[in-house]
Design an enzyme around this catalytic site. Structure first.
Site, PDB file in Angstrom:
ATOM      1  N   SER A 109       0.847  -1.189   0.000  1.00 16.10           N
ATOM      2  CA  SER A 109       0.000   0.000   0.000  1.00 16.10           C
ATOM      3  C   SER A 109       0.881   1.237   0.000  1.00 16.10           C
ATOM      4  O   SER A 109       1.989   1.222   0.552  1.00 16.10           O
ATOM      5  CB  SER A 109      -0.893  -0.001   1.244  1.00 16.10           C
ATOM      6  N   CYS A 111       0.522   3.678   1.785  1.00 14.08           N
ATOM      7  CA  CYS A 111       0.635   4.225   3.141  1.00 14.08           C
ATOM      8  C   CYS A 111       1.943   3.821   3.816  1.00 14.08           C
ATOM      9  O   CYS A 111       2.228   4.263   4.933  1.00 14.08           O
ATOM     10  CB  CYS A 111      -0.553   3.803   4.001  1.00 14.08           C
ATOM     11  N   HIS A 181     -13.090   2.505   2.424  1.00 11.90           N
ATOM     12  CA  HIS A 181     -12.248   3.601   1.951  1.00 11.90           C
ATOM     13  C   HIS A 181     -13.117   4.713   1.358  1.00 11.90           C
ATOM     14  O   HIS A 181     -14.326   4.573   1.193  1.00 11.90           O
ATOM     15  CB  HIS A 181     -11.257   3.087   0.912  1.00 11.90           C
TER      16      HIS A 181
END
Length: 323
Positions: A109, A111, A181
């Site tokens: 990801s 992130c 999300h």
């Protein structure tokens, strides 16, 4: 079965990304797909995963299984997000190695990168700063997955690769009103507001953060492309195999612009209101995808197209969301 067919295990085949990878690979005549439902195989059970790999004679693994969610879910269930993702990664990657699976693709990801990483974010930004607090446990688990792949490559000569997707959306997304999300959450919110003839829809945050969004079928195509790259093409110029590669569009927009596009696609004609008392998250998240472009892959579906495809799928499957 022809000898040239690969036995490919897609872990997480019912999730948004896993199901898209299955759609991609099911069109191939050189692949035997191996999938297993959660009721048949608990990926957090090490012995069960080891037994599964020992019995299936797997050639390649796409590790798309993960516990995922938006800001609210990450804030509410941090222990589950770090524990379940760590355990699944450890079980699958180690079982692959123990059973002599040479090729594996781990899906991470964006992130993983620091909250204030220079934009656009390059692969080398990993571990150079503090993570975004709201999803740090999930990000730490994904970083661990990258390092697992890197470590098995270094110590055992495996070819375990990692792809870091930007924000994904599309068919088979999670449309839960609280734990999803931003795109699926807003799509459901705009749709239900349209049905009620509401005058406004409230969106968390100021609308100012910049985000990049990638349609999930593009992500699946990129995953297969990266898995099948020649080993030499995947190495850095220092001849050390990079453990991860960014996947995205290289184009971002504000949350406000995305929400306005969403309203257009759904057909909501009321006002879009932003609640600045709610968290914004990372100010900007844009991937540097130049390395993947050099390796011959570029996205095909733009945001409005992708939202339109997703909303059509949502409408056809909305009864299951109510359940």
């Amino acid at each position: 079965m022809p000898a040239n067919k690969k036995r490919v295990f897609v872990a997480g085949h019912r999730g948004m990304v896993g199901s898209a990878i299955v759609r991609q690979l099911s069109e191939r005549n050189d692949v035997v797909l191996i999938t297993c439902c959660r009721s048949e195989l608990d990926l957090t059970n090490q012995q069960a995963v080891n037994d599964f790999f020992a019995s299936e004679q797997i050639d390649e693994v796409y590790l798309a299984a993960a516990k995922v969610g938006g800001i609210h879910a990450n804030n509410t269930y941090p222990a589950e997000f770090i524990f379940e993702n760590l355990v699944m990664e450890c079980n699958i990657i180690n079982a692959a190695h123990q059973n002599n699976v040479q090729h594996l693709l781990f899906l991470g990801s964006s992130c993983i990168y620091p909250k204030l990483a220079a934009q656009p974010m390059t692969e080398s930004a990993l571990l150079t700063g503090t993570l975004e607090a709201t999803n740090e446990p999930y990000a730490v688990a994904k970083i661990a997955g990258i390092k697992l792949c890197e470590s098995y490559n270094r110590q055992y000569g495996r070819d375990y690769r990692s792809v870091m997707p930007t924000n994904l959306y599309g068919m088979n997304d999670n449309f839960h009103p609280d734990n999803s999300h931003v795109i699926p959450a807003l799509m459901r919110r705009f749709h239900e507001a349209k049905l009620r003839d509401d005058k406004e829809v409230v969106v968390w945050g100021t609308g100012a953060p910049m985000r990049e969004f990638l349609y999930v079928d593009d992500m699946a195509a990129a995953s297969v492309h990266v898995m099948e790259l020649d080993t030499e093409a995947y190495k850095s110029n220092t001849q050390v195999m990079l453990s991860h590669i960014n996947v995205g569009t290289g184009v971002d927009c504000t949350i406000r612009e995305m929400a306005e596009t969403m309203a257009k696609v759904v057909g909501f004609t009321g006002d879009v209101v932003f609640d600045s008392t709610k968290p914004d998250g990372t100010p900007r998240k844009l991937m540097d995808v130049s390395r993947l472009a050099e390796l011959g892959w570029r996205y095909q579906v733009d945001l409005e197209q992708g939202l339109t495809h997703t909303y059509q799928w949502f409408l056809a499957n909305q009864e299951s969301f109510r359940a």
